[in-house]
Write a protein that holds these residues in place. Structure first.
Motif, PDB file in Angstrom:
ATOM      1  N   THR A  25       0.830  -1.218   0.000  1.00 11.86           N
ATOM      2  CA  THR A  25       0.000   0.000   0.000  1.00 11.86           C
ATOM      3  C   THR A  25       0.863   1.266   0.000  1.00 11.86           C
ATOM      4  OG1 THR A  25      -0.185  -0.128   2.408  1.00 11.86           O
ATOM      5  CG2 THR A  25      -1.985  -1.097   1.124  1.00 11.86           C
ATOM      6  N   SER A 300      -8.095  -3.461   2.445  1.00 10.90           N
ATOM      7  CA  SER A 300      -8.739  -3.431   3.758  1.00 10.90           C
ATOM      8  C   SER A 300      -9.402  -2.092   4.113  1.00 10.90           C
ATOM      9  CB  SER A 300      -7.742  -3.824   4.851  1.00 10.90           C
ATOM     10  OG  SER A 300      -6.687  -2.908   4.854  1.00 10.90           O
ATOM     11  N   ASP A 301      -8.779  -0.971   3.747  1.00 11.75           N
ATOM     12  CA  ASP A 301      -9.427   0.318   4.090  1.00 11.75           C
ATOM     13  C   ASP A 301     -10.119   0.949   2.878  1.00 11.75           C
ATOM     14  OD1 ASP A 301      -7.358   1.265   2.552  1.00 11.75           O
ATOM     15  OD2 ASP A 301      -6.449   2.504   4.116  1.00 11.75           O
ATOM     16  N   GLU A 302     -10.251   0.192   1.816  1.00 12.21           N
ATOM     17  CA  GLU A 302     -10.958   0.591   0.595  1.00 12.21           C
ATOM     18  C   GLU A 302     -10.309   1.798  -0.088  1.00 12.21           C
ATOM     19  OE1 GLU A 302     -15.060   0.872   1.830  1.00 12.21           O
ATOM     20  OE2 GLU A 302     -15.145  -1.252   2.309  1.00 12.21           O
ATOM     21  N   SER A 303      -9.014   1.983   0.162  1.00 16.75           N
ATOM     22  CA  SER A 303      -8.308   3.072  -0.524  1.00 16.75           C
ATOM     23  C   SER A 303      -7.746   2.595  -1.865  1.00 16.75           C
ATOM     24  CB  SER A 303      -7.180   3.623   0.353  1.00 16.75           C
ATOM     25  OG  SER A 303      -6.271   2.585   0.672  1.00 16.75           O
TER      26      SER A 303
END
Ligand SMILES: O=C1O[C@H](COP(=O)(O)O)[C@@H](O)[C@H](O)[C@H]1O
Length: 346
Positions: A25, A300-303
């Motif tokens: 990420t 996981s954090d939809e970024s």
């Protein structure tokens, strides 16, 4: 941070089964594609909380097709195969785990059946029930009979099944022992081709992707009766697109502000903004950077969104702005053979 994804594939060309792909990420990069489970056409898969992976499997014996599920223990690399549950006929198209009841559901597109399996303590499976669908739709090819494409949980823990062939969305109750009983049927417009469905559990709005029509319908789910009613239908491609398109995956953000739908043919990710009343507006189309984007998923954090193109053997990585829903391509041409399913690992 390194997040890991499982990729399901067809194995018609160079793919050998299930792959793991890393998302870095910080570097905004997909990397280190690794074969983790050998399987025939693992076109959909699911990882259970007990770290077992249940994947579609297709084989042939004496010239006859057999299909079903392969189960793996995913605590080592490569995975360890722990079970194989195959029956005569073509393999299913969808698999999911019901953690509360320790059941597995599959939707078999070609056989027209929904199947339920009980998960034993060691992760192996025993079939508990099967529902055979009937009927067909108006189109000669993909609507020539019943074609269940999706079987998963509703927000109130029933099972919803999208049958692309007969234009029907079924709701079933399921007992603790894995027996199905039909609760309701919702009829889509003829030729809609319901493929996958997602929910906002806070409003009980459901968003249904129609493969054959390239449309999304907004439905109201009534928990009391376990039934759907239609509220809106919109196209996922421009009216000017006259060549073939099949809508495929649909995903909703956890803040319930945006929906994304992959378009196979127009080769895009459509962005739909969810309005205050639950209706949707098509606000953007982002190129898939390849041909036939059958699946995609969030990190996981939809970024980020990770998308796989089945026909061009590549994955595309997008960064996602949570406020505007806008996608920006940050990496393309990442080699992934015959990718058709994207799941983030626990
Ligand atoms: O989305 C689709 O899925 C169906 C079912 O997949 P299969 O691997 O079970 O054949 C597929 O036949 C269809 O062409 C495709 O559009």
């Amino acid at each position: 941070m390194i997040e890991k994804l499982l990729i399901g594939t067809y194995t018609h060309k160079s793919s050998e089964g299930i792959y793991e792909l890393e998302l870095d990420t910080a570097a905004k990069k997909l990397q280190n594609l690794t074969l983790v489970g050998r399987s025939g056409n693992p076109t959909y898969l699911v990882q259970s909380k007990a770290n077992k992976v249940y994947a579609i499997d297709a084989e042939s014996a004496d010239g006859k097709k057999i299909g079903g599920l392969k189960a793996f223990d995913a605590s080592s690399r490569p995975f360890t195969e722990i079970d194989k549950y195959l029956a005569n006929g073509t393999s299913p198209a969808y698999v999911t785990v019901d953690e509360a009841r320790q059941l597995v559901y599959t939707a078999n597109y070609h056989m027209g059946v929904v199947t339920v399996y009980k998960i034993a303590a060691d992760g192996t499976l025993t079939q508990t029930d099967q529902a055979q669908h009937t009927g067909k739709g108006p189109l000669p090819e993909q609507a020539d009979g019943p074609h269940p494409h999706f079987a998963d949980l509703t927000p109130d823990n029933r099972i919803v099944v999208c049958d692309l062939g007969n234009d029907t969305v079924y709701v079933y109750d399921v007992s603790a022992t894995g027996k199905l009983s039909e609760v309701s049927r919702f009829s889509c417009e003829a030729g809609f081709g319901p493929r996958h469905i997602v929910f906002n559990p806070e409003t009980d709005k459901a968003y249904l992707a129609g493969e054959l029509s390239s449309k999304v319908s907004v439905l109201d789910y009534d928990r009391k009766s376990g039934s759907f009613s239609l509220s809106q239908t919109i196209k996922t491609i421009p009216d000017s697109w006259t060549e073939h398109n099949g809508a495929a995956a649909i995903r909703i953000t956890s803040d319930h502000k945006y929906i994304y739908v992959s378009n196979r043919g127009f080769n895009s990710l459509a962005t739909l903004a969810i309005q205050a009343d639950g209706s949707v507006q098509l606000i953007d189309q982002t190129p898939a950077e390849g041909d036939f984007p059958r699946d995609f998923n969030f990190n996981s954090d939809e970024s980020f969104i990770i998308l796989v193109n089945q026909n061009t053997d590549n994955a595309t990585l997008y960064s996602r702005d949570a406020a505007s829903g806008k996608l920006t391509t940050v990496q393309k041409d990442v080699t992934v053979p015959e990718g058709v399913c994207v799941k983030l690992e626990y």
